[in-house]
Design an enzyme around this catalytic site. Structure first.
Site, mmCIF file in Angstrom:
data_model
loop_
_atom_site.group_PDB
_atom_site.id
_atom_site.type_symbol
_atom_site.label_atom_id
_atom_site.label_comp_id
_atom_site.label_asym_id
_atom_site.label_seq_id
_atom_site.Cartn_x
_atom_site.Cartn_y
_atom_site.Cartn_z
ATOM 1 N N ASP A 52 44.163 68.303 40.694
ATOM 2 C CA ASP A 52 44.776 68.494 39.255
ATOM 3 C C ASP A 52 44.591 67.048 38.593
ATOM 4 O OD1 ASP A 52 45.980 68.707 37.111
ATOM 5 O OD2 ASP A 52 47.808 69.399 37.963
ATOM 6 N N GLU A 131 37.299 36.188 41.137
ATOM 7 C CA GLU A 131 38.206 35.361 41.947
ATOM 8 C C GLU A 131 39.714 35.881 41.486
ATOM 9 O OE1 GLU A 131 37.373 30.792 42.073
ATOM 10 O OE2 GLU A 131 36.065 31.673 40.268
ATOM 11 N N GLU A 133 43.702 35.778 40.999
ATOM 12 C CA GLU A 133 44.772 35.326 41.375
ATOM 13 C C GLU A 133 45.972 35.857 41.286
ATOM 14 O OE1 GLU A 133 42.922 30.686 39.775
ATOM 15 O OE2 GLU A 133 44.104 32.029 38.401
ATOM 16 N N GLU A 214 47.659 28.373 44.769
ATOM 17 C CA GLU A 214 46.874 27.894 43.581
ATOM 18 C C GLU A 214 47.640 27.025 42.868
ATOM 19 O OE1 GLU A 214 44.689 27.786 41.052
ATOM 20 O OE2 GLU A 214 43.108 28.535 42.075
ATOM 21 N N GLU A 221 45.368 32.394 45.945
ATOM 22 C CA GLU A 221 44.003 32.944 45.671
ATOM 23 C C GLU A 221 43.282 33.232 47.246
ATOM 24 O OE1 GLU A 221 41.474 31.159 42.543
ATOM 25 O OE2 GLU A 221 39.922 31.644 43.827
ATOM 26 N N HIS A 270 38.479 35.129 37.362
ATOM 27 C CA HIS A 270 37.003 34.657 36.970
ATOM 28 C C HIS A 270 36.004 35.377 37.535
ATOM 29 C CE1 HIS A 270 39.103 30.413 36.810
ATOM 30 N NE2 HIS A 270 39.518 31.190 35.984
ATOM 31 N N ARG A 340 35.968 23.319 32.569
ATOM 32 C CA ARG A 340 36.558 24.622 32.722
ATOM 33 C C ARG A 340 37.523 25.306 31.700
ATOM 34 N NH1 ARG A 340 35.772 22.492 38.155
ATOM 35 N NH2 ARG A 340 36.035 24.490 39.652
ATOM 36 N N GLU A 358 30.067 31.931 35.592
ATOM 37 C CA GLU A 358 31.298 32.247 35.852
ATOM 38 C C GLU A 358 32.150 32.498 34.433
ATOM 39 O OE1 GLU A 358 34.173 29.032 36.639
ATOM 40 O OE2 GLU A 358 35.283 30.200 37.996
ATOM 41 N N ARG A 360 35.378 33.017 32.430
ATOM 42 C CA ARG A 360 36.510 32.923 33.006
ATOM 43 C C ARG A 360 37.567 33.485 32.231
ATOM 44 N NH1 ARG A 360 37.009 28.024 35.913
ATOM 45 N NH2 ARG A 360 38.911 27.487 34.866
HETATM 46 N N1 GLN Z 1 44.680 30.013 36.820
HETATM 47 C C1 GLN Z 1 43.638 29.559 36.063
HETATM 48 C C2 GLN Z 1 43.231 30.790 34.993
HETATM 49 O O1 GLN Z 1 44.163 31.214 34.519
HETATM 50 C C3 GLN Z 1 42.376 29.223 36.689
HETATM 51 C C4 GLN Z 1 42.791 28.000 37.870
HETATM 52 C C5 GLN Z 1 41.683 27.832 38.638
HETATM 53 O O2 GLN Z 1 41.077 28.641 39.578
HETATM 54 N N2 GLN Z 1 40.845 26.749 38.425
HETATM 55 O O3 GLN Z 1 42.080 30.998 34.791
HETATM 56 MG MG MG Z 2 38.441 30.134 43.166
HETATM 57 MG MG MG Z 3 41.561 29.921 41.054
HETATM 58 MG MG MG Z 4 36.857 29.988 39.269
#
Ligand code: GLN
Ligand code: MG
Ligand code: MG
Ligand code: MG
Length: 469
Positions: A52, A131, A133, A214, A221, A270, A340, A358, A360
């Protein structure tokens, strides 16, 4: 395991008592129903299992609620968490009348995205490496800071015996705000727990690579190997399941909420992505950062459609508390090999095989099937329409002067904005019939209900700011 026959043999070999059939709802939650092994035969793999669907949020109305769960034998795994020998199998959702894939089944949409990729002739494989977290807290009372926004202390690293008060005591070996990446124990007190999490997912067939603390206190992570799109989304469900259940066995609670603690880093997911044709990595070339033209166009598509993508990659009201400057989460829609703070980062590598982008901005509240499929569709739109991503941004994007900053587009500021963006910018998702209007409309409706609930609820911080004005 490939076929129903393989699964039935494995059931005998492992003396399986229960078979747990699983599927993923639109919000990304893994759901399950368990059958006694005596019920499981080859017919079940041919005809599927009726259930269902009307109680699953975002699916069918009560008057047309019957749906078929079709087990995918390639996903059969032994589940390490139960005392009775239990096998899990992921299922696709089919329309019982026609046997066609149900258009609101996230796994079905992800499968269509992979098929669409092949139909374009651009590539035959997309590799996806997420990845995700997460935070681990001792107890719900430590999860957030409901009344006082100054909550900073680590919590998972507090003793669990319950007799140490949260405040006071010697906090010398506690992880301070942004201090978790990544000193050895005793600051990091979750080594055993993360090891068990990794072992559990390995037992469920995931290729595991590493685990670490982390940046935020109580944040972690685990690293798993990239895989093809649907398989990686299946593995993300295993990843979350193992993390939740191992944390629970430690008397703790894990959360993938993107921003559970004010003033410390949030949790991202990411997503590394690359396209392959046969054994040729299509993202390696001689353009910026040794990328190919295809890869730059793919990035162009991601950036162009990012605001609509946010509805799938950042699908919670909490998601937008993470996407702010200063916490390693991206705000600006730019790409770079160096920093980053860009939404799309090109990880440094000399190997053409490892060339990838990547992305993010996604976070782990994303339904992995929908988020991976939507990003692939945006990237493919970029390649098909040769969308130029502009110049790379190699400065620290958090430090740009306001005048320059203004020119760079940003991710959405709220789930409301993301859903409105998806509503307007959806054609790229519908190419090849991968997503359709019925699904997109139902998803917007489902998520707008969350927005409304959130926006109509008085927030504790509002009491602080306005109560005595
Ligand atoms: N925590 C970070 C984010 O919010 C990333 C940190 C890392 O893995 N360099 O994306
Ligand atoms: Mg990582
Ligand atoms: Mg990370
Ligand atoms: Mg990363």
């Amino acid at each position: 395991m490939q076929t129903a026959k393989d699964v039935l043999k494995a059931i005998k070999d492992n003396d399986v008592q229960y078979v747990d059939f699983r599927f993923t709802d639109p919000r990304g939650k893994w759901q399950h129903v368990t059958f006694d092994v005596s019920m499981v035969d080859e017919d079940m793999f041919a005809d599927g299992i009726m259930f269902d669907g009307s109680s699953i949020a975002g699916w069918k109305a009560i008057n047309e609620s019957d749906m078929t769960l079709m087990p995918d034998p390639t996903t059969a795994q032994m589940d390490p968490f139960f005392s009775a020998s239990t096998m899990t199998i992921n299922c696709d959702i089919l329309e019982p009348a026609t046997g066609e894939p149900y258009n609101r089944d996230p796994r079905g949409i992800a499968k269509k995205a992979e098929a669409y990729l092949q139909s374009t002739g651009i590539a035959d494989t997309v590799y996806v490496g997420p990845e995700a977290e997460f935070f681990v807290f001792d107890d719900v009372k430590f999860m957030a800071d409901p009344y006082n926004t100054g909550f900073k202390l680590d919590s998972s690293e507090l003793p669990t015996n319950g007799d140490t008060p949260y405040e006071g005591g010697n906090l010398g070996h506690r992880i301070p705000t942004k201090g978790g990446y990544f000193p050895v124990p005793p600051l990091d007190s979750a080594q055993d727990m993360r090891g068990e999490m990794l072992a559990a997912m390995k037992a469920m067939g995931v290729t595991v690579e590493k685990h670490h603390h982390e940046v935020a206190s109580a944040q972690h992570e685990l690293g798993t190997k990239f895989n093809t799109l649907v398989r990686t989304a299946d593995e993300m469900q295993i990843y979350k399941y193992c993390i939740h259940n191992v944390a629970q066995s430690y008397g703790k609670t894990a959360t993938f909420m993107p921003k559970p603690v004010y003033g410390d880093n949030g949790s991202g997911m990411h997503v590394h992505q690359s396209l392959w044709k046969g054994d040729k990595p299509l993202f390696a070339g001689n353009k910026y950062a040794d990328l190919s033209q295809e890869c730059l166009w793919y990035i162009g598509g991601i950036i162009k459609h990012a605001k609509a993508l946010n509805a799938f990659t950042n699908p919670s009201t909490n998601s937008y508390k993470r996407l702010v400057p200063g916490y390693e989460a991206p705000v600006l829609l730019a790409y770079s090999a160096r920093n980053r703070s860009a939404s799309c980062r090109i990880p440094w590598t000399t190997s053409p095989k490892a060339k990838r982008v990547e992305v993010r901005f996604p976070d782990p509240t994303a339904n992995p099937y929908l988020a991976f499929a939507a990003m692939l569709m945006a990237g493919l739109d970029g390649i098909i329409n040769k969308i130029d991503p502009g110049q790379a941004m190699d400065k620290d994007l958090y430090d740009l002067p306001p005048r320059e900053l203004k020119k760079i587009p940003t991710v959405c500021g709220s789930l409301r904005e993301a859903l409105a963006s998806l509503d307007k910018d959806r054609a790229f998702l519908k190419a090849g019939g991968v997503f359709n209007d019925d699904f997109i409309d139902s998803y917007i409706e489902l998520k707008m209900a969350e927005v409304a609930r959130f926006e109509m609820t008085p927030h504790p911080v509002e009491f602080q700011m306005y109560y005595s004005v």
